[in-house]
Design a protein around this motif. Structure first.
Motif, short mmCIF file in Angstrom:
data_model
loop_
_atom_site.label_atom_id
_atom_site.label_comp_id
_atom_site.label_asym_id
_atom_site.label_seq_id
_atom_site.Cartn_x
_atom_site.Cartn_y
_atom_site.Cartn_z
N ALA A 32 28.55 -49.52 12.31
CA ALA A 32 27.15 -49.13 12.48
C ALA A 32 26.26 -50.36 12.53
O ALA A 32 25.30 -50.41 13.29
N SER A 33 26.57 -51.35 11.71
CA SER A 33 25.80 -52.59 11.72
C SER A 33 25.94 -53.32 13.05
O SER A 33 24.97 -53.86 13.58
N LEU A 34 27.15 -53.34 13.58
CA LEU A 34 27.38 -53.98 14.88
C LEU A 34 26.64 -53.24 15.98
O LEU A 34 26.00 -53.86 16.84
N LEU A 35 26.69 -51.91 15.95
CA LEU A 35 25.98 -51.12 16.96
C LEU A 35 24.47 -51.33 16.85
O LEU A 35 23.79 -51.49 17.86
N ALA A 36 23.96 -51.36 15.63
CA ALA A 36 22.52 -51.60 15.43
C ALA A 36 22.15 -52.99 15.95
O ALA A 36 21.12 -53.16 16.60
N TYR A 37 22.98 -53.97 15.68
CA TYR A 37 22.73 -55.33 16.15
C TYR A 37 22.67 -55.38 17.68
O TYR A 37 21.75 -55.97 18.26
N LEU A 38 23.62 -54.73 18.32
CA LEU A 38 23.63 -54.71 19.79
C LEU A 38 22.41 -53.99 20.35
O LEU A 38 21.83 -54.43 21.36
N MET A 39 22.00 -52.90 19.70
CA MET A 39 20.81 -52.18 20.15
C MET A 39 19.55 -53.02 19.95
O MET A 39 18.64 -52.99 20.79
N GLY A 45 15.33 -55.57 22.31
CA GLY A 45 14.43 -56.72 22.12
C GLY A 45 14.37 -57.62 23.34
O GLY A 45 13.32 -58.12 23.71
N SER A 46 15.52 -57.81 23.98
CA SER A 46 15.53 -58.68 25.17
C SER A 46 14.76 -58.05 26.32
O SER A 46 14.08 -58.75 27.08
N VAL A 47 14.84 -56.73 26.45
CA VAL A 47 14.06 -56.05 27.50
C VAL A 47 12.57 -56.22 27.22
O VAL A 47 11.80 -56.56 28.13
N ALA A 48 12.17 -56.01 25.98
CA ALA A 48 10.75 -56.15 25.63
C ALA A 48 10.25 -57.58 25.86
O ALA A 48 9.16 -57.79 26.40
N ILE A 49 11.05 -58.57 25.49
CA ILE A 49 10.67 -59.97 25.69
C ILE A 49 10.61 -60.31 27.18
O ILE A 49 9.66 -60.98 27.63
N ARG A 50 11.59 -59.86 27.94
CA ARG A 50 11.59 -60.15 29.38
C ARG A 50 10.41 -59.49 30.09
O ARG A 50 9.84 -60.08 31.01
N ILE A 51 10.03 -58.30 29.65
CA ILE A 51 8.85 -57.65 30.24
C ILE A 51 7.59 -58.43 29.87
O ILE A 51 6.72 -58.66 30.71
N ALA A 52 7.49 -58.86 28.61
CA ALA A 52 6.32 -59.63 28.18
C ALA A 52 6.20 -60.95 28.93
O ALA A 52 5.09 -61.42 29.19
N LEU A 53 7.32 -61.55 29.29
CA LEU A 53 7.31 -62.82 30.01
C LEU A 53 7.23 -62.65 31.53
O LEU A 53 7.17 -63.63 32.26
N GLY A 54 7.26 -61.41 32.00
CA GLY A 54 7.16 -61.14 33.43
C GLY A 54 8.44 -61.38 34.20
O GLY A 54 8.42 -61.53 35.41
N GLN A 55 9.58 -61.39 33.52
CA GLN A 55 10.86 -61.65 34.17
C GLN A 55 11.65 -60.38 34.46
O GLN A 55 12.73 -60.44 35.02
N TYR A 56 11.14 -59.24 34.04
CA TYR A 56 11.83 -57.97 34.25
C TYR A 56 11.28 -57.35 35.52
O TYR A 56 10.17 -56.85 35.54
N ARG A 57 12.04 -57.36 36.59
CA ARG A 57 11.54 -56.97 37.91
C ARG A 57 11.75 -55.49 38.23
O ARG A 57 10.84 -54.81 38.65
N ALA A 58 12.96 -55.00 38.08
CA ALA A 58 13.29 -53.64 38.52
C ALA A 58 13.05 -52.65 37.40
O ALA A 58 13.63 -52.74 36.34
N ILE A 59 12.15 -51.69 37.65
CA ILE A 59 11.87 -50.64 36.68
C ILE A 59 12.01 -49.31 37.40
O ILE A 59 11.68 -49.18 38.57
N ASP A 60 12.53 -48.35 36.69
CA ASP A 60 12.81 -47.05 37.27
C ASP A 60 12.31 -45.98 36.30
O ASP A 60 12.33 -46.18 35.08
N PHE A 61 11.84 -44.86 36.83
CA PHE A 61 11.33 -43.79 35.99
C PHE A 61 12.41 -43.27 35.04
O PHE A 61 12.14 -43.02 33.87
N SER A 62 13.63 -43.13 35.53
CA SER A 62 14.70 -42.60 34.68
C SER A 62 15.05 -43.56 33.56
O SER A 62 15.35 -43.14 32.43
N GLU A 63 15.01 -44.86 33.82
CA GLU A 63 15.25 -45.85 32.77
C GLU A 63 14.17 -45.79 31.71
O GLU A 63 14.44 -45.85 30.51
N CYS A 64 12.94 -45.65 32.14
CA CYS A 64 11.81 -45.55 31.21
C CYS A 64 11.93 -44.27 30.37
O CYS A 64 11.72 -44.31 29.15
N LEU A 65 12.28 -43.18 31.01
CA LEU A 65 12.46 -41.92 30.28
C LEU A 65 13.59 -42.03 29.26
O LEU A 65 13.46 -41.56 28.12
#
Length: 102
Positions: free
Chosen positions: A37-44, A49-69
């Motif tokens: 569970a600790s390993l799974l939590a770490y991976l999550m 966190g990396s998605v949030a950081i990449r979006i904040a830095l403007g490096q996350y290009r492809a976004i999809d409605f289903s991914e957001c949902l």
């Protein structure tokens, strides 16, 4: 169309950031330690966190409605489980089934 993409990007970043922070702030409070569970939590935490950081830095290009949902549902599930990864994976008790506390 560009406005919808920007809204989805911001919403996706907010949900991933909230998921990451909620998992980081989990306290066991007497619960048993489980390595898987600790390993799974770490991976999550790293993934969301990396998605949030990449979006904040403007490096996350492809976004999809289903991914957001999917990230919205995951964020709601993490918050309803109070950040407990084991509770995320545990099936709810069936109606009428006896409850066996552990």
């Amino acid at each position: 169309m560009a406005a919808l993409t920007e809204v989805l990007t911001l919403l996706n970043g907010a949900m991933c950031g909230a998921t990451c922070l909620r998992l980081l702030s989990y306290r066991r409070q007497g619960a048993r330690y489980k390595r898987w569970a600790s390993l799974l939590a770490y991976l999550m935490i790293v993934a969301s966190g990396s998605v949030a950081i990449r979006i904040a830095l403007g490096q996350y290009r492809a976004i999809d409605f289903s991914e957001c949902l999917l990230n919205i549902v995951l964020c709601l599930a993490v918050f309803s489980a109070r950040g407990n990864v084991c509770d995320l994976l545990r099936a709810p008790p069936r109606a009428g089934a006896p409850h066996h506390p552990q």
